[in-house]
Write an enzyme that holds these catalytic residues in place. Sequence first.
Site, mmCIF file in Angstrom:
data_model
loop_
_atom_site.group_PDB
_atom_site.id
_atom_site.type_symbol
_atom_site.label_atom_id
_atom_site.label_comp_id
_atom_site.label_asym_id
_atom_site.label_seq_id
_atom_site.Cartn_x
_atom_site.Cartn_y
_atom_site.Cartn_z
ATOM 1 N N TRP A 137 41.971 -5.597 -28.046
ATOM 2 C CA TRP A 137 41.558 -4.805 -29.201
ATOM 3 C C TRP A 137 41.820 -3.316 -29.026
ATOM 4 C CZ3 TRP A 137 35.905 -2.879 -29.846
ATOM 5 C CH2 TRP A 137 35.429 -2.385 -28.638
ATOM 6 N N ASP A 138 42.406 -2.934 -27.864
ATOM 7 C CA ASP A 138 42.649 -1.513 -27.586
ATOM 8 C C ASP A 138 43.513 -0.858 -28.671
ATOM 9 O OD1 ASP A 138 41.989 -3.088 -25.272
ATOM 10 O OD2 ASP A 138 42.201 -1.283 -24.076
ATOM 11 N N LYS A 145 28.465 -2.339 -20.083
ATOM 12 C CA LYS A 145 29.700 -1.863 -19.469
ATOM 13 C C LYS A 145 30.264 -0.692 -20.271
ATOM 14 C CE LYS A 145 34.351 -3.510 -18.305
ATOM 15 N NZ LYS A 145 35.291 -4.607 -18.424
ATOM 16 N N GLN A 146 30.147 -0.797 -21.602
ATOM 17 C CA GLN A 146 30.831 0.176 -22.446
ATOM 18 C C GLN A 146 30.134 0.281 -23.789
ATOM 19 O OE1 GLN A 146 33.772 -3.171 -22.296
ATOM 20 N NE2 GLN A 146 34.676 -1.932 -23.906
ATOM 21 N N GLU A 170 31.334 -6.202 -22.060
ATOM 22 C CA GLU A 170 31.719 -7.424 -21.342
ATOM 23 C C GLU A 170 30.764 -7.809 -20.220
ATOM 24 O OE1 GLU A 170 35.761 -6.865 -20.037
ATOM 25 O OE2 GLU A 170 36.462 -7.684 -21.946
HETATM 26 C C1 BGC Z 1 37.322 -3.623 -21.557
HETATM 27 C C2 BGC Z 1 37.848 -4.125 -22.874
HETATM 28 C C3 BGC Z 1 39.308 -3.750 -23.005
HETATM 29 C C4 BGC Z 1 40.078 -4.286 -21.810
HETATM 30 C C5 BGC Z 1 41.535 -3.873 -21.847
HETATM 31 C C6 BGC Z 1 38.171 -4.161 -20.422
HETATM 32 O O1 BGC Z 1 37.752 -3.616 -19.216
HETATM 33 O O2 BGC Z 1 36.000 -4.053 -21.344
HETATM 34 O O3 BGC Z 1 37.129 -3.575 -23.947
HETATM 35 O O4 BGC Z 1 39.842 -4.279 -24.164
HETATM 36 O O5 BGC Z 1 39.517 -3.774 -20.636
HETATM 37 O O6 BGC Z 1 41.660 -2.502 -21.824
#
Ligand code: BGC
Length: 799
Positions: free
Chosen positions: A354-355, A615-616, A493
């Site tokens: 989804w980046d 995590k984010q 995540e």
């Molecule tokens: C992040 C995801 C991201 C992926 C690729 C993961 O560490 O949690 O949100 O899409 O990395 O960049």
Amino acid sequence: MHDWSIEYDQWVPAEQMLRESLCTLGNGYFATRGAFEETTAEPDLFYPGTYLAGGYNRLTSEIASEKIENEDLVNWPNWLPITFRQVGEEWFHIKQVEVLRFRQELNLHEGTLLREMHFRDAQGRESELKTTRFVSMANPHLAAIGWQLTPLNWSGSIELLTALDGQVTNSGVARYRALASQHLEHIDQGHFEDDCMYLVVQTVQSKTRMAQVARTRIVAGTKGGISRKLQAKNSYVAQQMQAEVTQGQALKLEKLVLLYTSRDWAISEPLSDAKTNISRVQDFDVLLQEHTLYWKRLWDRCDLELIGNNKAQPVLRLHIFHLLQTVSPHTPDLDVGVPARGWHGEAYRGHIFWDELFIFPFLNLRLPEITRELLMYRYRRLPEARFAAKAAGYKGAMFPWQSGSNGREESQLIHLNPKSGRWLPDHTFLQRHISSAIAYNVWQFYLVTNDKKFLSFYGAEMILDIAQFWSTIATYNNTTNRYEINNIVGPDEYHTGYPDSKEIGLNNNAYTNVMAAWTIQCALDLFGLVNEQRLHELLQKLHISEDDLTRWRKISERMYVPFISGTNIMEQFEGYDTLKEFDWGTYRNKYGKAIRLDRILESEGENVNNYKASKQADVLMLFYLFSSEGLVQIFERLGYAFKPESIPENIAYYEERTSHGSTLSKIVHSWVLARSDRKKAWDNFEVALLSDLEDIQGGTTAEGIHLGAMAGTVDLMQRAFTGIEIRDGVLWLNPVLPEELQCLKLQVRFRDHWISLHITSDIMTVRLAKSFSKETRIGYRKEVYTLQTGEKRKFDIRR
Ligand code: BGC
């Protein structure tokens, strides 16, 4: 660091892999890491990888007596090798000499990588080596190296070696080393003309064939004739040349490489086209000139100038540079997506996540032709997304969390925790929110470009099919009279299940639910926008019935959003509030700021699922994607009284509970604070800015850059600090510059117009620079202004 370059003035072996990633050169068609010409892969030291955009292959590995299949971005033959030796001695290698002076420069303006070295060998012979390399933006199949050796205190006979090395595997990421890695098989190799050689390999499963042809010539600095010895062993072809060199005189060698694959358009067969075209290419200097001219044109469109901040300027340019090397004007027709880690290494296997959500805004406002193509990558994979939805018991299109060649789910089912050495189940594939991100991206592309044809032919079909998916995964809860989405994972995540539960997934992730409701609302809004006949055709094609539409309307008004009881704070997912608070102080003292808590806790026999530790950015993503007015509208339609005044409380709550284990996180945190707390916004921006340059996650950049964070930092300048928003066909501006900037200069493409912006803390100057049509509308503080081509307007922006 200078404004237009990244420079290193010492060779530091421990940083080499990181620098190789940062010094990668590419043109959207292929990319090669910034490894030295004389090196081959050595764990944790050198990794000369070459990657083809969209060049994937699948292999099956056996782990813990289970067979698992992974699709990887393939490491193709290394076209870089050039070295030399004194007759009868060892080949030159940076490790074997004493480095007396070293300078490496990534020139961002020209797209070149330079190395200058003064070294002494074991016999006391001193030499100077200068190399210049580029991967051509002008001709996507071409790359070249200029290599120059000057004996400083000796003369004599040397041997030179130039090769194409297909004896490579995928071994750039330590965590994946237990997995199968032999993606290439040998097809053909040989020599032709006097100075050319070729190598042909093929991926073992996807059967993509690549031909590389190299022409190596000594162009100055040797006496007498050059004799060549040819070498060909399995997947390796080389030429050895003997030359006489004289003290103080530079021996100059040029290696031109052409690379074609069976995925190319307008070719007969990769090798024959590569061979034909190598005889047509001009000399190094001319090719370099064409390449730099192409970069100049890209910079004319894409640069962003900061005044008053020398630190951020080159890093932002580095980020734009890598973005344009990953996706470029050569991307259209390649049928590729934009990989989270660039084509710069093997992390995340070159997969598409989804980046895009963080990457497209920059492209939309500069080179929307590229975004269109990247959206087509998704469109072409709708059949696979429909199949995935059906297999899971839903209707519509359910896009994969990780996508590669054909759009099937490529997420790994187990992953290695390098901290504990254990292979663990991976449930992050349950991130269904990816489909909303695609719908959101389609919509944003339309808003910026007003491309109704795209919307009608392709975009609407994606939005409708994704809305249909959400309407079938959502379930109705009688008690609350609301719709729910259960057993999924949100953007954070770390949380993939409830403490001690055997079931995987979580219920009612606030972000996922709001995005699902937004997608359905957006799909319903298409009815007033897309031509009636076309809509009718689409509904028929997608088997969307009147009953379905009735359900959509209900869900668009009755989707459930969890709140922490007694507060205005959205609950990340239902039950998050019952989790234990985490002891941030102790862990941050021990492990630093940006930490992978999931790995640390698992290695300690604990589980991050038990804690209020994200995590984010998850909930905060909503404030990143929507303006407060936009969000209020969504919530009003859902029957929730969400007040913009409660946004700061939400931010503060999650700020305290986020580890920023993803580089995307700091982008979002900076964005959502841009107006309320400029100091903190800048602090977050600075961390995001250094994500790759300083490898803040401790070793991850060596495996590939973080393109979402790179593009996100540029977009913070471009949209967050300028306040750009597109509403009702008007480009609204609302600049708030951070104190660290005196002035920001950029130009954006809005629909048919190039608009240049010059912003200081007092004055904003807007000029309609170039345009296909005569005028456009911009908005500032509730007023709309019409600008004619060439017109300039100044606004007093002091508050
Ligand atoms: C992040 C995801 C991201 C992926 C690729 C993961 O560490 O949690 O949100 O899409 O990395 O960049």
